[in-house]
Scaffold this motif. Structure first.
Motif, short mmCIF file in Angstrom:
data_model
loop_
_atom_site.label_atom_id
_atom_site.label_comp_id
_atom_site.label_asym_id
_atom_site.label_seq_id
_atom_site.Cartn_x
_atom_site.Cartn_y
_atom_site.Cartn_z
N PRO A 107 5.92 4.43 0.02
CA PRO A 107 5.85 2.97 0.16
C PRO A 107 4.46 2.49 0.58
O PRO A 107 3.99 1.45 0.14
CB PRO A 107 6.88 2.68 1.25
N MET A 108 3.81 3.28 1.43
CA MET A 108 2.50 2.91 1.92
C MET A 108 1.48 2.83 0.79
O MET A 108 0.54 2.06 0.84
CB MET A 108 2.09 3.98 2.93
N THR A 151 4.79 -3.80 -5.32
CA THR A 151 5.78 -4.27 -4.36
C THR A 151 6.23 -5.68 -4.71
O THR A 151 7.41 -6.01 -4.58
CB THR A 151 5.24 -4.27 -2.92
N TRP A 164 9.55 -1.68 5.73
CA TRP A 164 9.67 -0.66 4.68
C TRP A 164 8.30 -0.11 4.30
O TRP A 164 8.11 1.08 4.11
CB TRP A 164 10.35 -1.27 3.46
N GLN A 165 7.35 -1.00 4.23
CA GLN A 165 6.04 -0.55 3.78
C GLN A 165 5.17 -0.01 4.91
O GLN A 165 4.30 0.81 4.69
CB GLN A 165 5.31 -1.69 3.06
#
Ligand SMILES: Nc1ncnc2c1ncn2[C@@H]1O[C@H](COP(=O)(O)OP(=O)(O)OP(=O)(O)O)[C@@H](O)[C@H]1O
Ligand SMILES: Nc1ncnc2c1ncn2[C@@H]1O[C@H](COP(=O)(O)OP(=O)(O)OP(=O)(O)O)[C@@H](O)[C@H]1O
Ligand SMILES: [Mg+2]
Ligand SMILES: [Mg+2]
Lengths: 355, 419, 303, 363, 363
Positions: free
Chosen positions: C112-113, C120, C173-174
């Motif tokens: 996610p990062m 996204t 989330w990220q």
């Protein structure tokens, strides 16, 4: 040895539960990512269906009949489980284009001609035919529309590389100072470094860009890396400081005693040892530089970054989320690769963290 | 080494200065490597980009032996970029395409060239009046109009059964549209009308079109005609006619394609795009009418040449090429169905589905009450939009009555922004 | 030994070294950062004609979005930093168990990062809309009946708390992965025996975590939290991406609003400058406060 | 090889901490000198100043008559074995050893020659291609030594090189170091806080305390003629036992009177105390100088508290009031807790200290 | 207090590494048992299994007759002193000690009582409010011990608690631990790889090698009656000297023939060798059993290689061919390198080993 087998069973069960849990966790975390990937393979028509198909179709079933304006084209709908009319035209070129752009399926005009003549020659009201889906269609389109994608990609890598170099060298020096020396004002300075991050970057993005343009770095990869480094250096200082704290000073001192100058000792001993950690912190810098668009779009003309060309391609992509997804994934892949290769160094990054 | 070459061509002053290598410049600059930078807010959908490059730019490049560097950038960034280029004397962009609401900023800043003389010398083409007024200032032509947009009604065929008895889609009135929307909402249990709303701040245009149909000016918030227009939307609001996600709709293309919404009044190019995705599922019609006709805000963009462009002459010939009637038509048809703003172009229209879209739009344009966007008259057009958005948000969306007081307040808000 | 030897060159060099090492950063910031920042600071204290005034701040405080923005920011910061910390700690503890496949698990958690905003953006926009993949999935799983929908981005009813919750979750989330990295590194430096001692002397998993692991991890936690705190106060992109301007005002979003949405007003620049200064002051104070409360300064003194 | 001379060396950290306080010292050519002292006494600081890793606050350092006080480490021609070895983990053993030689622009083949020579000497020939992580503690230690001798320094510094090893390895490494020194004859300064280590390898021992030098002498000198209470206590395991005694004269004989014994001194000892005019002193008796005696010869009796058999001998502890006194006795006969024993002191080995100055009396 | 019984305990890491290999062992109530062995022999693993920190691959552990094999650490009622103390750095000494008591829901005042009691016992009463960073190594160690005794465990585990201390402190802590044990009488398992430490504090010593138990016995037993070559070599500093000798019979006398000496055995020793039918054996002689002899009594002569004065005695090393042999001699007369000495062995203390099985002969 009944208890022994029992124990084994319990252990196996425990492990199974554990890995099930992990799988669930990963599935949960990466579910959105799955959908964006899946979306990037869907045809436009599928991408706008509801409920959204969970996996891309691998073939397109079509029905050809007669319509008011010419031929009536219908498509098999996986959700509703029926053929649905989509096009009424006599223009085969248009039909070919439609099938490609909306159905993500490649068919040539000749093939269409064969199908229409098959229709003409049969006594049926309609005929059916199936074509494989061009699964990479969105990527195909994306890279066709995105001009100079490859040079831009290379340039982006170059800029990210330069940014890493600048931030790590400048930030690394300071990090080294914070790790190795005791001096007046150390804590204040270290906190000030963070203050750079506290000042909202959006407020000064444009003026910063002006400074660069004045410095004749307009449309130069170096210019962008200089801008990106401003944001990256602060964090780099903190990370590198903790990396260097984790490397015993005595290793450097040993080199000095054995005939190296301070600089040689640093280059030959400390730097190689810090490398894994530095590489991991390069990941942060890379991600920042790689994904940045705002400054890049203003500052480039002939030498856009990959993020800029992606931005330009996708700016008006309403009605084409699948294409946007493909673009997003294309941009993400290098970043994810980079992360993959550096993952095992990640825990070397925050060596001896201390506020 | 095309890079070296391009640079030196664009900054001729530098070439002169660099006396040491003039020979190299002479020798190494083949004409073919001239690059014209064309930055545009228009034609952003990928398939339009593709079309513009392959069908429009390519022939010109071949003809002149140059390269045209086509880039899509939004208005604000385009302005930021121009700001940088102008204030640091690094002008590398040659042609820009801006939206008419932002043209004033370009002209006021003095970043674009006056093209009046050239326009007057081209006697095979005449720009439609509705557009010229927007792209002009002090009778000088800075921007050459392109990609004009008026409103069309786009309906998903699933909405047709709810169409009130006896209503002819081709001459539907705003009141009938409102009733239709409410009927759909009642039948389906949720609203299906899409408007481009809060996120992209386009409500002002939607409302402006309605208001023009009732005889109001643009941007009027509180005149009698405007009040009537508000009432239309109030009806839809009170009947829960809006699709529930209306607050998040950036462009109606997606919700229409997803069938989240069924009804919308929409700029023709975008309506055409949705229509093309499934011609058998959608119906297109002219925008609803009111007592004074079919009102529409004409969205239009314009070509202009950047001040101090290094390729001025080439830029002029490119613009001449682009504004040729046949090219305008080709462009309009290839890019979703804009109206070609050159009068002579209309003659080149055919009778395919896309021509039908354009024709309907032209119909609106010719018979309707059309207004441009007087962005330049206000300090900040974005703030004007916000005045309208606020009314929308706290009356229509909440199902409250639109009162004269509220509208007067909005008008003050607008008038305060007048320069 | 009263004879004061002249300081040798070597000595002077030795003392100057740290400052010389930091000098490039200082110069770098002086060139690229200080000038625009000073310009903003000056801008915040002058009116359009360049005369000193405090009016800008009065305007900001009177801005009807100011207090909502402040509250929203505060909620986001408090809740998201808490959630992200807990999530990150949980994942870090998990990965620190070094099970088979933990390295690949770590990598997956980092994805996610690495995603760019384009990805996204497309992901959440297609997911959160009424006919999006989230509802589709719920439908397939049987949680939603046919025709039933959840309006994730808040239908017509403007429920700010719901939107805040959504923003916080998406942001978490990220962001959790990058926080996790820091905590994980801290955990790996933590002596295993300290934990084991906790178990031997009667602790169970929870007590050991609460009484031993977390307190020892404190310095690492401080770094992680302070970095997160600083960026949490500056969340805006995800909000604008999902909701547009003004629907869920937060402080930095206001700056961007005046910069990009209504740049033409007389007061735009002043408002943006005013907000900017206020944000910087709030961030710095929060950071300092956190450092003080969490005892970072105290430790510094004793060490 | 060269002599090393330190003159009035002082090191302050900040204003308050005086880590090394005006020490002077000469190390002869080829000598093995040990700096010994409790933790924090300034041993490492002294050594680091010699190596040039720490700036000198005051004083001079001469190596082979050259003033090196202001020279950077690389110009001093010293080499060092660090406490934690400081072997470069990213280089193989070979690279570790050859790094310094490369910096000296030595030729390839010559380097190879030297590396193999020292590797043979330190018994790590088969390890040359390994990375340090693949070595055991003892092997790492030998690599550190090999690296240090490869450069043939003028002065060879070792900062507690054995303290990280386990007891057994430590003892065998000691012997090895001593052997290497014997063959290389390098002027060596060796730091340790382990007195038994110091005793067993030093030519001379320098005992430091609180940044100052307390005594310099051969192992036997510091053991048998400890300069003060501190040294007497610090040197020897178990340490010297101390008794506060009163000095009494009965006729011609001097008596040392203690609540548990009354010891009449031999003439030789009495002579030592001539000129001492206080009436109290501290008597120091090393454990091996407390002798098991028979009833007749005893000066006191006590019961055994703890016995620590040591194989070749046994350590017997007993209590006098609150003080635990230890003595070393032959392994046989085995003692048991609670047994009553009779004791006497070995007169020739008694030491006397002034309770105020803590200095030894009559030296 | 309770007994601790280990039955057929095995621990494998993965498939290949067998860290502990089927060991059985009983620790009596109140006994002080030392696990001794070289690095990597499985001591820590054994101890961790007893504490419940490591899962058992096979076998059973009983504490006071309760099978605890499957219980988590907190339910076993053991306490442990970790090798590096594992004192919690964020808690004061008081908090460190009281942590376990709080978890037992002990009342405030009672906790206070216990903490002060153990603090007094371990002499850290004045340190209770300090943080561990403000303590010296020895003080930390005492805190670790205090924490461990505060909970009055059934079994008290110590994993090399002294190995981080400097030599001097180590010796004094040893005595202190022994004293504490004597008063608390806790069943104790103590791990070390330092044989002299083991010798000096153990009631019984368990010697491990390669995951197996080699010998169990009192310190004297393992020193004097080492079960095999490994133990004989491992126990004692300097270690036993070994000589490969040939067994020859001349008339009634048995001779051990070595290139450098020919030793005729006493009848008692000869009796030990009855039944041994190979013609070669390994002779083990402890350093203190090599005696300086006069010309007449000598069985061989050699020259001194290195002398390590130890204060109370001296260690003399000499070479026989390639082997270095060490002997312990009284401190006087002082020996010098190169001196010729005459030697003899103490017959009563000779040990014989089978070169093939490495086991002691005639035990
Ligand atoms: N960099 C420094 N800053 C401040 N004080 C220091 C520094 N280095 C050493 N000291 C202090 O100087 C004194 C002497 O330290 P040094 O390291 O020389 O002792 P040492 O004799 O080597 O002890 P050890 O046996 O524990 O290694 C100590 O009190 C120590 O706290
Ligand atoms: N977690 C583990 N995974 C794999 N092997 C291990 C693990 N722990 C210990 N071992 C192995 O088991 C053997 C016994 O280790 P253990 O730590 O018990 O030795 P030890 O006797 O305590 O040694 P030391 O004196 O060095 O502490 C060693 O070979 C070691 O490498
Ligand atoms: Mg030291
Ligand atoms: Mg161990």
């Amino acid at each position: 040895m009944k208890s022994k087998t029992n124990k084994k069973v319990i252990k196996a069960a425990k492990e199974t539960v554990f890995y099930l849990f992990l799988t669930t966790l990963i599935a949960g975390m990466l579910l959105p990512v799955y959908f964006i990937i899946s979306l990037s393979f869907l045809s436009t028509r599928e991408a706008y269906q509801y409920p959204l198909p969970l996996v891309p179709a691998i073939k397109t079933d079509m029905e050809l009949g007669y319509g008011e304006r010419g031929y009536l084209l219908s498509v098999w709908d996986r959700i509703d489980k029926e053929y649905q009319t989509v096009l009424d035209t006599a223009d085969l070129e248009k039909m070919e284009y439609y099938i490609k752009s909306q159905l993500g399926t490649k068919i040539t005009e000749e093939e269409l001609l064969i199908e229409t003549s098959r229709l003409e020659n049969s006594d049926e009201e309609s005929i059916f035919f199936t074509k494989p889906r061009a699964l990479l269609n969105n990527y195909d389109t994306f890279f066709t529309v995105t001009r100079d994608a490859v040079p831009a990609l290379i340039r982006s890598l170059q800029i990210a590389g330069l940014t890493i170099l600048i931030s790590l060298s400048i930030g690394g020096l300071a990090g080294y100072a914070f790790a190795r020396y005791i001096f007046r004002g150390k804590d204040t300075l270290r906190f000030s470094v963070l203050f750079v991050r506290m000042f909202p970057g959006v407020a000064i993005a444009l003026p910063m860009v002006f400074i660069l343009a004045e410095a004749n770095l307009y449309d130069e990869p170096l210019g962008l890396s200089l801008i990106y480094s401003v944001g990256a250096i602060g964090l780099t200082i903190w990370i590198t400081a903790s990396i260097f704290m984790g490397i015993p000073v005595s290793l450097e001192e040993a080199a000095q005693v054995f005939g190296a100058s301070k600089f040689q000792a640093f280059m030959k001993v400390t730097l190689p040892l810090a490398l894994p950690g530095l590489a991991a912190s390069a990941m942060y810098i890379f991600l920042g530089a790689w994904n940045e668009t705002v400054a890049a779009i203003i500052l480039t003309q002939f030498k856009p970054t990959f993020s800029v060309v992606v931005y330009q391609t996708l700016l008006g992509a309403s009605g084409q989320v699948n294409l946007a997804a493909a673009g997003g994934i294309s941009m993400a892949i290098p970043a994810i690769f980079f992360t993959f290769f550096l993952r095992k160094y990640i825990n070397r990054m925050w060596g001896g963290v201390k506020v | 080494q095309p890079e070296v070459v391009t640079k030196e061509v664009e900054v001729p002053v530098e070439v002169v200065k660099e006396v040491e290598i003039p020979v190299e410049v002479e020798v190494e600059v083949p004409v073919a490597s001239k690059t014209l930078v064309f930055s545009s807010r228009l034609f952003s959908p990928p398939q339009e980009q593709e079309f513009f490059i392959t069908e429009i730019i390519k022939p010109f490049e071949d003809e002149h032996g140059v390269t045209v560097n086509f880039q899509i950038i939004d208005d604000q960034t385009l302005l930021d970029r121009a700001d940088i280029q102008q204030s640091t004397d690094h002008v590398t962009t040659d042609i820009v395409v801006a939206h008419n609401s932002r043209m004033a900023e370009w002209i006021d800043a003095g970043w674009v060239e006056d093209l009046t003389d050239h326009v007057e010398s081209w006697d095979d083409r005449h720009f439609s009046e509705a557009f010229v007024q927007n792209t002009n200032k002090d009778d000088k032509q800075y921007f050459l109009p392109v990609g004009a947009d008026v409103y069309l009604l786009l309906a998903n065929n699933k909405a047709l059964p709810y169409l009130p008895e006896g209503v002819d889609l081709d001459s539907i009135t705003w009141e009938e549209y409102a009733d239709w929307a409410v009927a759909v909402a009642e039948g389906e249990g949720e609203g299906k009308v899409c408007i481009t709303g809060i996120p992209s701040k386009s409500w002002v245009y939607m409302f402006g079109g309605t208001a023009l149909s009732f005889g109001a000016g643009f941007p009027d918030a509180n005149s009698a005609g405007a009040m009537d227009a508000w009432k239309v939307w109030e009806t839809i609001g009170k009947g829960n006619g809006f699709v529930p996600t209306v607050l998040n709709v950036d462009s109606c293309v997606d919700p229409m394609m997803r069938e989240e919404s069924w009804l919308t009044v929409f700029h023709n190019a975008r309506a055409g795009q949705v229509f093309a995705s499934n011609e058998t599922e959608f119906t297109l019609a002219p925008a609803p009418t009111g007592p004074t006709g079919t009102g529409s805000i004409a969205g239009v963009s314009g070509y202009a040449i950047m001040k101090d462009s290094a390729n001025y002459d080439l830029a002029v010939s490119f613009l001449e090429y682009l504004t040729r009637p046949e090219i305008q038509v080709k462009l309009a048809k290839g890019t979703g169905g804009f109206i070609p703003p050159v009068q002579e172009a209309i003659d080149y229209l055919g009778d395919e589905a896309i021509d039908e879209v354009i024709n309907k739009a032209v119909l609106v344009l010719e018979n309707g009450v059309v207004s441009g966007v007087p962005g330049g008259d206000y300090e900040d057009w974005g703030a004007v939009k916000a005045c309208f958005d606020d009314v929308f948000a706290d009356t229509i969306l909440t199902g409250a009555d639109v009162t004269q007081d509220r509208l007067d307040e909005a008008q003050t808000c607008i008038d305060d922004l007048l320069k | 030994m009263a004879t004061t030897k002249p300081k040798s060159l070597r000595k002077i060099w030795g003392q100057a070294t740290p400052y010389l090492l930091i000098l490039p950063v200082v110069i770098y910031y002086a060139i690229f950062w200080v000038r625009p920042v000073i310009a903003v600071i000056i801008g915040s204290f002058t009116d359009a004609s360049g005369i000193f005034t405090l009016q800008n701040f009065v305007m900001v405080f009177n801005d009807e979005s100011f207090f909502p923005a402040l509250y929203n920011t505060a909620i986001i910061v408090i809740v998201s930093v808490t959630i992200e910390f807990i999530g990150a700690l949980f994942l870090a503890l998990l990965i620190n168990r070094k099970f088979w496949g933990s390295s690949i698990f770590l990598f997956l958690m980092l994805i996610p990062m690495a995603l760019p905003a384009v990805a996204t953006g497309a992901m959440w926009m297609t997911g959160l809309t009424a006919h999006g993949w989230i509802n589709s999935l719920l439908y397939y799983l049987g949680f939603l009946a046919e025709g039933e929908k959840i309006y994730w981005l808040g239908g017509l009813q403007q429920n700010q708390l719901k939107l805040l919750a959504l923003v916080i979750i998406l942001d978490a989330w990220q962001v959790i992965p990058s926080m996790m990295i820091i905590l994980l590194a801290g955990l790996q430096n933590l002596s295993e025996e300290a934990k084991e001692a906790g178990y031997v002397f009667g602790g169970n998993f929870i007590t050991v975590l609460r009484k031993i692991t977390i307190p020892i991890l404190q310095p690492t936690i401080q770094t992680a939290v302070i970095l997160r705190l600083i960026s949490a106060i500056q969340i805006w992109l995800i909000i604008v991406l999902l909701l547009g301007f003004g629907r869920l005002p937060v402080l930095v979003e206001r700056i961007v609003y005046y910069h990009e949405e209504v740049p033409g007003l007389d007061i735009s620049y002043q408002m943006a400058a005013g907000y900017t200064i206020i944000v910087s002051v709030i961030v710095s104070l929060t950071a300092l406060l956190y450092l003080r409360v969490s005892g970072a300064f105290k430790k510094e003194e004793t060490v | 090889m060269a002599t090393l001379e330190i003159k009035n060396l002082t090191k302050k950290f900040g204003r308050k901490i005086i880590a090394v306080d005006n020490i002077s010292l000469e190390v002869h050519d080829g000598e093995f000198l040990v700096l010994l002292g409790p933790s924090g006494c300034g041993k490492t600081t002294t050594m680091r100043m010699i190596a040039g890793l720490e700036e000198v606050t005051d004083g001079t350092i001469l190596i082979g008559d050259v003033d090196v006080t202001e020279l950077p480490p690389r110009k001093r021609n010293v080499s060092m074995v660090f406490q934690n070895y400081a072997i470069w983990p990213h280089m193989t053993v070979y690279e570790n050893i050859s790094y310094a030689l490369k910096l000296k622009h030595m030729g390839k083949s010559e380097i190879d020659q030297v590396v193999h020579d020292v590797a043979r000497m330190t018994k790590i020939s088969e390890l040359l291609e390994r990375l340090p992580t693949q070595l055991s503690g003892g092997q790492q230690q030998r690599v550190a030594v090999a690296r240090a001798i490869a450069v043939s320094p003028k002065v060879f510094l070792m900062d507690e090189p054995l303290s990280n090893l386990d007891a057994k390895l430590r003892v065998s490494m000691r012997t090895e170091l001593k052997t290497i020194h014997a063959s290389a004859k390098a002027t060596t300064v060796f730091v340790t806080h382990d007195q038994s280590e110091a005793m067993s390898i030093a030519d001379r021992i320098v005992i430091m305390q609180g940044g100052k030098i307390v005594q310099i002498g051969s192992p036997e000198e510091v053991y048998e003629k400890s300069a003060d209470l501190f040294v007497a206590d610090f040197i020897g395991t178990p340490p010297t036992n101390f008794f506060d005694v009163e000095l009494k004269k009965t006729g011609e004989t001097l008596h040392l009177v203690h609540p548990h014994f009354d010891l009449s001194l031999s003439p030789k000892n009495a002579a030592l105390l001539q000129g001492y005019d206080k009436d109290r002193l501290v008597l120091g008796v090393r454990p091996e100088n407390i002798l098991l005696a028979n009833e007749q010869a005893k000066i006191m009796s006590t019961t055994v508290l703890v016995v620590e058999p040591q194989g070749s001998h046994q350590v017997i502890a007993f209590k006098l009031d609150e003080n635990i006194i230890k003595m070393v006795a032959p392994a046989q006969p085995k003692m048991k807790t609670g047994t009553t024993i009779h004791l006497n002191f070995k007169q020739e080995a008694l030491r006397f200290f002034d309770p105020d100055s803590t200095l030894a009396i009559g030296n």
